[in-house]
Design a protein around this motif. Structure first.
Motif, short mmCIF file in Angstrom:
data_model
loop_
_atom_site.label_atom_id
_atom_site.label_comp_id
_atom_site.label_asym_id
_atom_site.label_seq_id
_atom_site.Cartn_x
_atom_site.Cartn_y
_atom_site.Cartn_z
N GLU A 1 2.34 1.70 -3.39
CA GLU A 1 1.32 2.16 -4.32
C GLU A 1 1.12 3.68 -4.17
OE1 GLU A 1 -3.45 1.49 -5.21
OE2 GLU A 1 -2.43 0.28 -3.71
N GLU A 2 1.08 4.16 -2.93
CA GLU A 2 0.94 5.60 -2.70
C GLU A 2 2.14 6.36 -3.25
OE1 GLU A 2 0.37 6.07 1.49
OE2 GLU A 2 -1.76 5.54 1.39
N GLU B 1 1.85 6.53 -7.01
CA GLU B 1 0.82 7.49 -7.41
C GLU B 1 1.35 8.92 -7.29
OE1 GLU B 1 -2.59 6.76 -5.00
OE2 GLU B 1 -3.12 4.92 -6.04
N HIS C 1 0.83 -1.20 0.00
CA HIS C 1 0.00 0.00 0.00
C HIS C 1 0.87 1.25 0.00
CE1 HIS C 1 -3.53 2.43 0.70
NE2 HIS C 1 -2.94 3.00 1.74
N SER C 2 1.93 1.23 0.78
CA SER C 2 2.85 2.37 0.83
C SER C 2 3.53 2.58 -0.52
CB SER C 2 3.90 2.14 1.92
OG SER C 2 4.87 3.15 1.91
#
Length: 94
Positions: free
Chosen positions: A52-53, A56, A49-50
């Protein structure tokens, strides 16, 4: 009078105690492994998740950078040497 303590070990009770100890140890170790596995899975999920952020944010930065470079900004060229200006004046005078 002398007191003596006679200890009689029953082999069946000893065998049952050993088997019971092995089963309890196996169950405890399985529970620890399951807990560790779930923690590892949660940490991997957090890491993904980190990442992915971060990707982005990098994508937004690249898009913003491309948008800024595409803008046409009027620039007035500056003359560096005086020779260029004298040549230009000569061509304008003719």
């Amino acid at each position: 009078m002398s007191f003596t303590f006679d200890l009689i070990i029953n082999p069946i009770v000893l065998l049952l105690a050993g088997v019971f100890g092995i089963v309890i140890g196996y169950v405890i170790s399985k529970a620890r492994l399951a807990k560790a596995h779930s923690r590892i899975m949660k940490l991997e999920s957090d890491l993904l998740h980190s990442n992915e952020e971060t990707l982005e944010a990098q994508g937004a930065y690249v898009a913003l950078e491309a948008r800024v470079q595409d803008q046409s900004i009027p620039v007035i060229p500056m003359k560096i040497s005086g020779k260029d200006s004298s040549k230009e004046k000569a061509t304008h005078n003719k």
